[in-house]
Design a protein around this motif. Structure first.
Motif, PDB file in Angstrom:
ATOM      1  N   LEU A 114     -50.370  -7.705  48.560  1.00  0.00           N
ATOM      2  CA  LEU A 114     -51.055  -7.554  47.250  1.00  0.00           C
ATOM      3  C   LEU A 114     -51.903  -6.304  47.588  1.00  0.00           C
ATOM      4  O   LEU A 114     -51.955  -5.346  46.764  1.00  0.00           O
ATOM      5  N   SER A 115     -52.500  -5.951  48.604  1.00  0.00           N
ATOM      6  CA  SER A 115     -53.405  -5.014  48.888  1.00  0.00           C
ATOM      7  C   SER A 115     -52.703  -3.711  49.047  1.00  0.00           C
ATOM      8  O   SER A 115     -53.073  -2.657  48.329  1.00  0.00           O
ATOM      9  N   SER A 116     -51.784  -3.675  49.704  1.00  0.00           N
ATOM     10  CA  SER A 116     -50.842  -2.418  49.725  1.00  0.00           C
ATOM     11  C   SER A 116     -50.055  -2.138  48.365  1.00  0.00           C
ATOM     12  O   SER A 116     -49.932  -1.271  48.087  1.00  0.00           O
ATOM     13  N   LEU A 149     -49.451 -12.406  42.075  1.00  0.00           N
ATOM     14  CA  LEU A 149     -49.893 -11.449  41.456  1.00  0.00           C
ATOM     15  C   LEU A 149     -49.244 -10.203  41.794  1.00  0.00           C
ATOM     16  O   LEU A 149     -49.141  -9.232  41.098  1.00  0.00           O
ATOM     17  N   ALA A 150     -48.764  -9.951  43.237  1.00  0.00           N
ATOM     18  CA  ALA A 150     -48.224  -8.760  43.729  1.00  0.00           C
ATOM     19  C   ALA A 150     -46.627  -8.453  42.831  1.00  0.00           C
ATOM     20  O   ALA A 150     -46.514  -7.531  42.476  1.00  0.00           O
ATOM     21  N   ALA A 197     -43.376  -6.403  38.886  1.00  0.00           N
ATOM     22  CA  ALA A 197     -42.201  -6.661  38.359  1.00  0.00           C
ATOM     23  C   ALA A 197     -41.085  -6.760  39.407  1.00  0.00           C
ATOM     24  O   ALA A 197     -39.974  -6.565  38.918  1.00  0.00           O
ATOM     25  N   SER A 198     -41.637  -7.058  40.471  1.00  0.00           N
ATOM     26  CA  SER A 198     -40.449  -7.345  41.590  1.00  0.00           C
ATOM     27  C   SER A 198     -40.022  -6.065  42.125  1.00  0.00           C
ATOM     28  O   SER A 198     -38.780  -5.863  42.831  1.00  0.00           O
ATOM     29  N   ALA A 199     -40.482  -5.134  41.752  1.00  0.00           N
ATOM     30  CA  ALA A 199     -39.866  -3.559  42.011  1.00  0.00           C
ATOM     31  C   ALA A 199     -40.743  -2.880  43.257  1.00  0.00           C
ATOM     32  O   ALA A 199     -41.801  -3.175  43.109  1.00  0.00           O
TER      33      ALA A 199
END
Length: 110
Positions: free
Chosen positions: A20-22, A78-79, A84-86
């Motif tokens: 998520l941070s990246s 959240l990531a 959108a999984s891209a």
């Protein structure tokens, strides 16, 4: 992690929080064009999640296993939701030279 293990606790959310941070760092770099802003945004996300995890374990007395297991799912979700999984590429040359070049300054990391 050394502190967490020395305190007889466990953190299962490390990988998802790093992901998520990246994602946040990549989006911040893309939006602002500043590598420094992206790094600070990524560190800020890690700091906020760490404070939430630590607060739930310390002040509410919840088991760290359950808190970090829940945060693993939340951070991963959240990531995926944000992107959108891209994949989100980082096209900033300064950031890639410092963090993605395989070297630490003039010293090869491999």
């Amino acid at each position: 992690m050394t502190f967490v293990i020395a305190a007889a606790q466990i953190d299962l959310s490390i990988g998802s929080v790093a992901g998520l941070s990246s994602v946040v760092a990549a989006l911040a770099i893309t939006a602002s064009g500043s590598a420094l802003f992206g790094v600070l945004a990524g560190l800020g996300v890690g700091l906020v999640i760490g404070v939430i995890n630590g607060g739930l374990v310390t002040f509410l007395g919840m088991p760290s296993f359950l808190v970090t297991l829940a945060m693993l799912g939340i951070a991963f979700g959240l990531a995926q939701l944000i992107t959108a999984s891209a994949p989100v590429p980082i096209l900033n040359d300064t950031f890639n030279a410092i963090f993605g070049g395989g070297n630490i300054g003039p010293i090869p990391a491999c």
